[in-house]
Design a protein around this motif. Structure first.
Motif, short mmCIF file in Angstrom:
data_model
loop_
_atom_site.label_atom_id
_atom_site.label_comp_id
_atom_site.label_asym_id
_atom_site.label_seq_id
_atom_site.Cartn_x
_atom_site.Cartn_y
_atom_site.Cartn_z
N LEU B 36 0.84 -1.20 0.00
CA LEU B 36 0.00 0.00 0.00
C LEU B 36 0.87 1.25 0.00
O LEU B 36 1.81 1.35 0.80
N LEU B 37 0.58 2.17 -0.91
CA LEU B 37 1.24 3.48 -0.90
C LEU B 37 0.27 4.48 -0.28
O LEU B 37 -0.80 4.72 -0.82
N GLN B 38 0.66 5.03 0.86
CA GLN B 38 -0.15 6.06 1.50
C GLN B 38 0.45 7.43 1.22
O GLN B 38 1.63 7.52 0.92
N GLY B 39 -0.33 8.45 1.40
CA GLY B 39 0.23 9.80 1.23
C GLY B 39 -0.84 10.79 0.85
O GLY B 39 -1.88 10.41 0.31
N GLU B 160 -5.85 4.21 -6.46
CA GLU B 160 -7.18 4.37 -5.84
C GLU B 160 -8.17 3.33 -6.38
O GLU B 160 -9.24 3.69 -6.92
N PRO B 161 -7.86 2.05 -6.26
CA PRO B 161 -8.75 1.04 -6.87
C PRO B 161 -10.13 0.97 -6.22
O PRO B 161 -11.08 0.53 -6.86
N HIS B 162 -10.25 1.42 -4.95
CA HIS B 162 -11.56 1.32 -4.28
C HIS B 162 -12.48 2.49 -4.62
O HIS B 162 -13.67 2.43 -4.29
N ARG B 170 -16.12 -3.26 -3.24
CA ARG B 170 -14.84 -3.19 -2.53
C ARG B 170 -14.42 -4.56 -2.01
O ARG B 170 -13.24 -4.92 -2.10
N ASP B 171 -15.39 -5.30 -1.49
CA ASP B 171 -15.07 -6.65 -1.02
C ASP B 171 -14.59 -7.52 -2.18
O ASP B 171 -13.62 -8.27 -2.05
N GLU B 172 -15.27 -7.39 -3.31
CA GLU B 172 -14.89 -8.18 -4.49
C GLU B 172 -13.49 -7.81 -4.96
O GLU B 172 -12.69 -8.65 -5.33
N LEU B 173 -13.21 -6.50 -4.93
CA LEU B 173 -11.89 -6.03 -5.34
C LEU B 173 -10.81 -6.62 -4.44
O LEU B 173 -9.78 -7.12 -4.92
N ASP B 174 -11.05 -6.58 -3.13
CA ASP B 174 -10.06 -7.12 -2.18
C ASP B 174 -9.83 -8.60 -2.45
O ASP B 174 -8.69 -9.08 -2.44
N ARG B 175 -10.93 -9.31 -2.69
CA ARG B 175 -10.80 -10.75 -2.98
C ARG B 175 -10.00 -10.96 -4.26
O ARG B 175 -9.14 -11.84 -4.33
N HIS B 192 -6.39 6.18 -0.26
CA HIS B 192 -6.61 7.10 0.87
C HIS B 192 -7.45 6.43 1.95
O HIS B 192 -7.61 6.98 3.03
N GLU B 193 -8.01 5.26 1.62
CA GLU B 193 -8.86 4.56 2.59
C GLU B 193 -7.98 3.64 3.42
O GLU B 193 -7.88 2.44 3.17
N ILE B 194 -7.32 4.24 4.40
CA ILE B 194 -6.22 3.57 5.10
C ILE B 194 -6.68 2.30 5.82
O ILE B 194 -6.00 1.27 5.74
N GLU B 195 -7.84 2.36 6.47
CA GLU B 195 -8.27 1.21 7.28
C GLU B 195 -8.47 -0.02 6.39
O GLU B 195 -7.91 -1.09 6.65
N ARG B 196 -9.26 0.13 5.35
CA ARG B 196 -9.53 -1.00 4.45
C ARG B 196 -8.26 -1.43 3.73
O ARG B 196 -7.95 -2.62 3.63
N ALA B 197 -7.51 -0.45 3.22
CA ALA B 197 -6.32 -0.75 2.44
C ALA B 197 -5.25 -1.43 3.29
O ALA B 197 -4.56 -2.34 2.83
#
Lengths: 234, 215
Positions: B36-39, B160-162, B170-175, B192-197
């Motif tokens: 994950l790239l945050q910023g 920013e895939p989500h 989003r669940d499907e993407l994560d899977r 930017h969605e730190i918790e999920r990412a």
């Protein structure tokens, strides 16, 4: 996932791009519903403006090719709009494919659309301007259309790619393209006039102009293949 | 056992619009990671991802992606990475299936590969015959991810895939990203969605002022 994708040939990429562009046109019908009426209107407006059968017969060749070139701007911009609207052009770059094959596929698709347009414009010239053509003149006319639209397809695709990512591309494209296509306008007009026998022109005079059109197409075909990739990339 | 390095950046500088958007980035990514790239906005995440895909030139430093030197040959790496930016890179007037078949023709993938990718993304059946322009944002995203599967990208670069997806999407993407990792791909994504990412990623990096640091 690690299975390596087999390398695809240039002809396969070119044909995929060619089919894609024509399929999108067949579905959206931009050429049929917008460009064709636009080009037809140009022919009708000139008929109203000049309003003299002799003059119209004399200048019919020039009017056909002016209408073709004005329509070219719209078709080229549409051709690249479908590639840039959702950044598909970026995806093509990242796919690591030979971009000269993309150039070839797009150019041929563009030429084919221009040929279809010219068939209608020439039919309109017969109808509106009362031009006539002999069998030998028809051979010259067909050869002229093929050579001219091939050249316009190559140069249109090259300059369309050049302006695809720029601001104000709608105005920039005609500004850049018009001087470059001037030789096609002159040569195709002279060849068409010879085919129609406008102003007493002999059919044999037209073949030299067709030769010029063929050279133009060859130069922009080779040059475009070499330059398109780096242009798109930068 | 040595871990294969998929990406190695050392003191990399990337100039974008006459501005050093990335200024001295040093980091590496191992095969099979989901990074994950945050910023903050404008930190250089998108520039970094585009450079990894070989779309931007490296002004200084050494950059190696999938064994290719990005400074010497950016083109070589392109056929092996898949970049999904803010846009989906799809043709709006074509159907889902036509888009997939187009990409498969370009890369020499088979119809079977296309069917598998569409199955994996839940795009089979009636949806496959739907024009992309008529799909929801989530369905378009899935279609774009399916094209990465068809292309058998070894390194997935996602910006920013989500974004624009509903909870199910989003669940499907994560899977999908986990499945891609399990199948041997490496994933680098900016979010930017730190918790999920963070729950999805195996490691996080922070991009700030054009540099990259561990989170």
């Amino acid at each position: 996932m690690k299975k390596t994708v087999k390398k695809t040939g240039r002809s396969r990429v070119a044909s995929a791009v060619f089919i894609k562009d024509l399929r999108i046109e067949a579905r959206s019908r931009v050429v049929t519903n917008q460009v064709l009426p636009f080009a037809g209107l140009i022919m009708v407006m000139f008929a109203f403006a000049l309003d003299n059968d002799d003059v119209l017969q004399r200048v019919a060749g020039g009017l056909i090719w002016l209408a073709t070139i004005f329509s070219l701007f719209i078709i080229v911009q549409r051709s690249f709009a479908i590639d840039t609207s959702d950044s598909a052009l970026d995806s093509l770059r990242v796919a690591g494919i030979d971009l000269s094959a993309v150039f070839l596929g797009k150019s041929i698709a563009l030429s084919l659309q221009l040929i279809a347009l010219d068939v209608v414009l020439i039919a309109a010239a017969f109808l509106l301007y009362q031009v006539q053509v002999s069998v030998i003149g028809l051979v010259l006319l067909v050869t002229c259309v093929i050579c001219a639209t091939t050249g316009l397809g190559f140069v249109g695709t090259l300059y369309g790619g050049l302006t695809a990512g720029t601001n104000g591309r709608e105005t920039l494209l005609p500004l850049l393209l018009l001087p470059v296509v001037a030789p096609v306008l002159i040569a195709a007009t002279r060849a068409t006039e010879a085919a129609f026998g406008s102003g007493g022109a002999a059919i044999s005079e037209g073949w030299a102009w067709v030769g010029l059109l063929a050279i133009f197409a060859a130069v922009f075909g080779v040059g475009g293949s070499l330059a398109f990739g780096p242009l798109i990339d930068e | 056992m040595t871990v294969e390095k998929v990406l190695e950046f050392s003191d990399v500088v990337i100039v974008y619009d006459n501005f050093p958007a990335v200024a001295g980035a040093t980091f590496s990514v191992n095969a099979g990671e989901i990074v994950l790239l945050q910023g903050a906005n404008g930190a250089g995440k998108t520039t970094l991802l585009r450079a990894c895909a070989g779309l931007l030139p490296i002004a200084r430093g050494s950059a190696n992606v999938l064994g290719c030197d990005l400074r010497l040959d950016r083109l070589a790496v392109r056929s092996r990475v898949g970049l999904l930016g803010h846009a989906n890179g799809l043709f709006q007037d074509l159907t889902v299936l036509e888009n997939m078949l187009f990409w498969s023709r370009l890369v020499g993938a088979t119809r079977n590969d296309v069917d598998q990718a569409m199955d994996a993304m839940g795009l089979s059946g009636r949806l496959s015959e739907t024009q992309v322009a008529k799909l929801s944002a989530g369905q378009r995203r899935r279609c774009a991810l399916a094209s990465l599967i068809v292309r058998r990208a070894q390194l997935w670069l996602l910006d920013e895939p989500h974004a624009g997806l509903d909870a199910q999407g989003r669940d499907e993407l994560d899977r999908t990203l986990r499945a891609a990792r399990d199948a041997g791909a490496t994933v680098i994504f900016a979010s930017h969605e730190i918790e999920r990412a963070s729950a999805l990623a195996t490691r996080s990096l922070v991009v700030a002022s054009g540099t990259v640091k561990p989170a």
